[in-house]
Design a protein around this motif. Sequence first.
Motif, PDB file in Angstrom:
ATOM      1  N   ALA A   1       0.827  -1.213   0.000  1.00 42.79           N
ATOM      2  CA  ALA A   1       0.000   0.000   0.000  1.00 42.79           C
ATOM      3  C   ALA A   1       0.860   1.260   0.000  1.00 42.79           C
ATOM      4  CB  ALA A   1      -0.925  -0.008   1.216  1.00 42.79           C
ATOM      5  N   MET A   2       1.919   1.260   0.806  1.00 41.81           N
ATOM      6  CA  MET A   2       2.786   2.434   0.890  1.00 41.81           C
ATOM      7  C   MET A   2       3.555   2.666  -0.410  1.00 41.81           C
ATOM      8  SD  MET A   2       2.349   4.037   3.660  1.00 41.81           S
ATOM      9  CE  MET A   2       3.789   5.114   3.593  1.00 41.81           C
ATOM     10  N   THR A   3       3.939   1.595  -1.093  1.00 42.18           N
ATOM     11  CA  THR A   3       4.623   1.748  -2.382  1.00 42.18           C
ATOM     12  C   THR A   3       3.726   2.446  -3.391  1.00 42.18           C
ATOM     13  OG1 THR A   3       5.942  -0.262  -1.998  1.00 42.18           O
ATOM     14  CG2 THR A   3       5.763   0.508  -4.269  1.00 42.18           C
ATOM     15  N   ILE A   4       2.454   2.054  -3.409  1.00 36.56           N
ATOM     16  CA  ILE A   4       1.494   2.672  -4.333  1.00 36.56           C
ATOM     17  C   ILE A   4       1.278   4.147  -3.991  1.00 36.56           C
ATOM     18  CG2 ILE A   4      -0.924   2.659  -5.056  1.00 36.56           C
ATOM     19  CD1 ILE A   4      -0.862  -0.420  -4.677  1.00 36.56           C
ATOM     20  N   LEU A   5       1.095   4.443  -2.702  1.00 40.75           N
ATOM     21  CA  LEU A   5       0.793   5.802  -2.284  1.00 40.75           C
ATOM     22  C   LEU A   5       1.997   6.737  -2.392  1.00 40.75           C
ATOM     23  CD1 LEU A   5      -1.363   5.045   0.901  1.00 40.75           C
ATOM     24  CD2 LEU A   5      -2.179   5.853  -1.331  1.00 40.75           C
ATOM     25  N   TYR A   6       3.204   6.181  -2.317  1.00 38.89           N
ATOM     26  CA  TYR A   6       4.410   7.012  -2.236  1.00 38.89           C
ATOM     27  C   TYR A   6       5.084   7.247  -3.594  1.00 38.89           C
ATOM     28  CZ  TYR A   6       8.939   8.690  -0.469  1.00 38.89           C
ATOM     29  OH  TYR A   6      10.072   9.436  -0.198  1.00 38.89           O
ATOM     30  N   ALA A   7       4.701   6.521  -4.621  1.00 39.93           N
ATOM     31  CA  ALA A   7       5.417   6.575  -5.905  1.00 39.93           C
ATOM     32  C   ALA A   7       5.537   8.005  -6.442  1.00 39.93           C
ATOM     33  CB  ALA A   7       4.725   5.673  -6.927  1.00 39.93           C
ATOM     34  N   PHE A   8       4.433   8.742  -6.495  1.00 37.08           N
ATOM     35  CA  PHE A   8       4.481  10.109  -7.026  1.00 37.08           C
ATOM     36  C   PHE A   8       5.084  11.106  -6.032  1.00 37.08           C
ATOM     37  CE2 PHE A   8       1.616   8.359 -10.198  1.00 37.08           C
ATOM     38  CZ  PHE A   8       2.045   9.013 -11.347  1.00 37.08           C
ATOM     39  N   PRO A   9       4.732  11.066  -4.741  1.00 37.22           N
ATOM     40  CA  PRO A   9       5.387  11.972  -3.788  1.00 37.22           C
ATOM     41  C   PRO A   9       6.904  11.808  -3.740  1.00 37.22           C
ATOM     42  CG  PRO A   9       3.404  11.063  -2.821  1.00 37.22           C
ATOM     43  CD  PRO A   9       3.603  10.351  -4.120  1.00 37.22           C
ATOM     44  N   TYR A  10       7.393  10.589  -3.950  1.00 38.27           N
ATOM     45  CA  TYR A  10       8.836  10.345  -3.936  1.00 38.27           C
ATOM     46  C   TYR A  10       9.545  11.194  -4.986  1.00 38.27           C
ATOM     47  CZ  TYR A  10      13.203   7.835  -4.952  1.00 38.27           C
ATOM     48  OH  TYR A  10      14.510   7.515  -5.219  1.00 38.27           O
TER      49      TYR A  10
ATOM     50  N   LEU B   1       4.546   5.313 -12.292  1.00 39.16           N
ATOM     51  CA  LEU B   1       3.517   4.336 -12.670  1.00 39.16           C
ATOM     52  C   LEU B   1       4.101   2.925 -12.711  1.00 39.16           C
ATOM     53  CD1 LEU B   1       1.662   6.302 -15.497  1.00 39.16           C
ATOM     54  CD2 LEU B   1       0.819   5.807 -13.185  1.00 39.16           C
ATOM     55  N   TYR B   2       5.338   2.811 -13.136  1.00 35.47           N
ATOM     56  CA  TYR B   2       6.020   1.509 -13.148  1.00 35.47           C
ATOM     57  C   TYR B   2       6.134   0.959 -11.730  1.00 35.47           C
ATOM     58  CZ  TYR B   2      10.068  -1.644 -13.352  1.00 35.47           C
ATOM     59  OH  TYR B   2      10.926  -2.710 -13.202  1.00 35.47           O
ATOM     60  N   MET B   3       6.485   1.799 -10.758  1.00 34.18           N
ATOM     61  CA  MET B   3       6.571   1.356  -9.367  1.00 34.18           C
ATOM     62  C   MET B   3       5.207   0.882  -8.858  1.00 34.18           C
ATOM     63  SD  MET B   3       9.123   4.264  -7.789  1.00 34.18           S
ATOM     64  CE  MET B   3       8.871   3.709  -6.107  1.00 34.18           C
ATOM     65  N   ILE B   4       4.170   1.609  -9.198  1.00 35.71           N
ATOM     66  CA  ILE B   4       2.812   1.214  -8.789  1.00 35.71           C
ATOM     67  C   ILE B   4       2.440  -0.131  -9.408  1.00 35.71           C
ATOM     68  CG2 ILE B   4       0.368   1.810  -9.015  1.00 35.71           C
ATOM     69  CD1 ILE B   4       1.235   4.773  -8.821  1.00 35.71           C
ATOM     70  N   PHE B   5       2.802  -0.314 -10.660  1.00 35.95           N
ATOM     71  CA  PHE B   5       2.522  -1.580 -11.349  1.00 35.95           C
ATOM     72  C   PHE B   5       3.185  -2.754 -10.629  1.00 35.95           C
ATOM     73  CE2 PHE B   5       4.119  -4.739 -14.432  1.00 35.95           C
ATOM     74  CZ  PHE B   5       2.908  -5.277 -14.858  1.00 35.95           C
ATOM     75  N   THR B   6       4.434  -2.592 -10.195  1.00 32.66           N
ATOM     76  CA  THR B   6       5.120  -3.693  -9.496  1.00 32.66           C
ATOM     77  C   THR B   6       4.408  -4.044  -8.188  1.00 32.66           C
ATOM     78  OG1 THR B   6       6.653  -2.225  -8.291  1.00 32.66           O
ATOM     79  CG2 THR B   6       7.342  -2.997 -10.468  1.00 32.66           C
ATOM     80  N   ALA B   7       3.877  -3.028  -7.507  1.00 37.96           N
ATOM     81  CA  ALA B   7       3.143  -3.288  -6.264  1.00 37.96           C
ATOM     82  C   ALA B   7       1.861  -4.060  -6.533  1.00 37.96           C
ATOM     83  CB  ALA B   7       2.837  -1.972  -5.556  1.00 37.96           C
ATOM     84  N   LEU B   8       1.187  -3.736  -7.623  1.00 37.95           N
ATOM     85  CA  LEU B   8      -0.059  -4.426  -7.964  1.00 37.95           C
ATOM     86  C   LEU B   8       0.202  -5.880  -8.347  1.00 37.95           C
ATOM     87  CD1 LEU B   8      -1.857  -1.613 -10.011  1.00 37.95           C
ATOM     88  CD2 LEU B   8      -2.333  -2.353  -7.656  1.00 37.95           C
ATOM     89  N   VAL B   9       1.318  -6.135  -9.011  1.00 34.34           N
ATOM     90  CA  VAL B   9       1.685  -7.526  -9.341  1.00 34.34           C
ATOM     91  C   VAL B   9       1.807  -8.351  -8.063  1.00 34.34           C
ATOM     92  CG1 VAL B   9       3.527  -9.006 -10.249  1.00 34.34           C
ATOM     93  CG2 VAL B   9       2.813  -6.977 -11.524  1.00 34.34           C
ATOM     94  N   SER B  10       2.492  -7.804  -7.059  1.00 34.48           N
ATOM     95  CA  SER B  10       2.665  -8.543  -5.804  1.00 34.48           C
ATOM     96  C   SER B  10       1.366  -8.668  -5.034  1.00 34.48           C
ATOM     97  CB  SER B  10       3.727  -7.850  -4.938  1.00 34.48           C
ATOM     98  OG  SER B  10       5.005  -7.981  -5.519  1.00 34.48           O
ATOM     99  N   LEU B  11       0.501  -7.677  -5.162  1.00 38.39           N
ATOM    100  CA  LEU B  11      -0.812  -7.756  -4.498  1.00 38.39           C
ATOM    101  C   LEU B  11      -1.617  -8.922  -5.059  1.00 38.39           C
ATOM    102  CD1 LEU B  11      -2.777  -6.471  -2.487  1.00 38.39           C
ATOM    103  CD2 LEU B  11      -3.605  -5.022  -4.365  1.00 38.39           C
TER     104      LEU B  11
END
Length: 432
Positions: free
Chosen positions: A306-315, A398-408
Motif C-alpha cells: 500500500a505504501m509503495t502505491i501511495l508514495y510513488a508520485f510523492p517520492y 507508474l512503473y513502481m505502482i505496477f510492481t506493487a499491484l503484481v505482488s498484491l
Amino acid sequence: MGKGNIRVLAASLIGSAIEWFDYFLYGTVASLVFNQLFFVTEDPTIGLLIAYTSFAIAFFLRPIGGVLFSHIGDRLGRKKTLVLTLSLMGISTFGMGALPTYQVIGIWAPIFLTCLRFVQGLALGGEWGGSVLLAVEYAPKNKKGLFGSVPQMGISIGLILGSLVMSVMTLLPEAQFMAWGWRVPFLLSAFLVIFGLWIRKGIDETPAFKKAQEAGEVIKLPIVDTLKYHWKAVLIAMGSKVVETAPFYIFGTFIVSYATGHLHYDNTDALNAVVVGSLVATILIPIIGHLSDKIGRKKIYLFGIAMTILYAFPYFWLLQQGSVLLLFVATIIGLGLIWGSVNAVLGTMISEFFPANIRNTGISLGYQLGAAVAGGTAPLVATALLARFNDSYVPVALYMIFTALVSLVAISFIKDKQYVETDTTVVPNVKG
C-alpha cells in the motif's frame, strides 16, 4: 539466545552483507564509471543503458545459481552452499577491481566485465536461500520472523558499505577517481570474504536439514519435485518478490544516476542519501521482523504494498525540489521505511511456502525468478522511460505502482492462515 544461535545469525548476516556489498558495487559504479571506462559510446545515455543492461543480465543468472546451489543445499547441506557462493563472489568482485579498461584492451574489457558479473549473479542466486534458511531453520518457533529478518539486514548493510566506500572515493579528484579510486572497494572486498569464510567455518548444519536426512527425506533431484508439486508456491514467491525488488533498485541504485545526471545533485550527496536510507532500513528490519511474529507477516507485507502505491508520485516530487534535505527525506521514507518493511518479512514468509527437503530450491527459485524479472531490469526500465518521455518521472512512478499491484495479486492466493507446520515440513494452504 544461546551462543550457538548468535554465531549462526552472525554467519548468516556477515556472509549476506559481504555478498550484497560485492553485488551492489557493480550497480553503483555502473552509473558513475563503467559507462565511461568499459561500455564506451559517443552518447552517454547509450553508454549508461548498456551498463545497466549488463547489470540486468546478471539477474537472469541468479535463478540458475539458485537452482544449482540450492540443489547442493537440499542434497548436501546449507553450509556447503554458503561456503561455495561466498568464495565465488569474492573471486569475481576482486577480478573486476583488477580488470583493464576499454582504453587498454578494447572490446575485451566489457566482455570480461560482463562474464565476471555473470559469476556474481550465479553466486548471489545460491547465497540468499542458504543464508535465510540458516537463520529460519535454527529459529525457535515463535521467533522465526526475527531470525529470518537478520540475513535480510545484509542487503541494506551491503548497500551501506558499497555506497559509503564509493562516497569516500568520490571525494578524490575526478581524474584520480576514474584512474584508480573506483577500484579500491572491489579489491578490498577480498579481505571481507576471507573474514566471512572464517565465521561460516564454525557453524553446523541446520536442525531441519538434519531431520530430513534422518527421516530419509533427502531428494535426489529437488528441482523436479519443486516444479511438479510446488509450482504454485514458486509462482507466488516470484510475484511476492516484485514489490520488494523493483522499488528497491529505484530507491537504491537508479536514484544515483537520476539525481546526479538529471537533477544535478552532487555525487556524494546522492550516495550519502542512499547510505542514510539503508541505515534506517537496517535498524527497522529486525524490529519489523520481531513484530511479524506477533501480528503476522502478511499484514506487514500488505502495508509495504500500500505504501509503495501511495508514495510513488510523492517520492519523485520530493526529488524534483532540488533540496539535499528532501533528497535524504525521500530516500529514508522509500528505502528505509517502505522497502525495509517488505524486506523484513519476505524471506521468512516465502520460506514457509515449502517443505524442508526442497525448501532451499523452492525459495531460491521463486525469489531469484522475481529478482530476474523485476529487479535487474528496474534501473534499465526507469532509464529507458526517462529517455522516451523527455525526462518525465510520471512513467517511472507508474512503473513502481505496477510492481506493487503484481505482488498484491500474487499474495491474494495465500489465505490469512496459510501454513500448516509439522516436525519436518511446512505445507502452504494455497488457494486454487
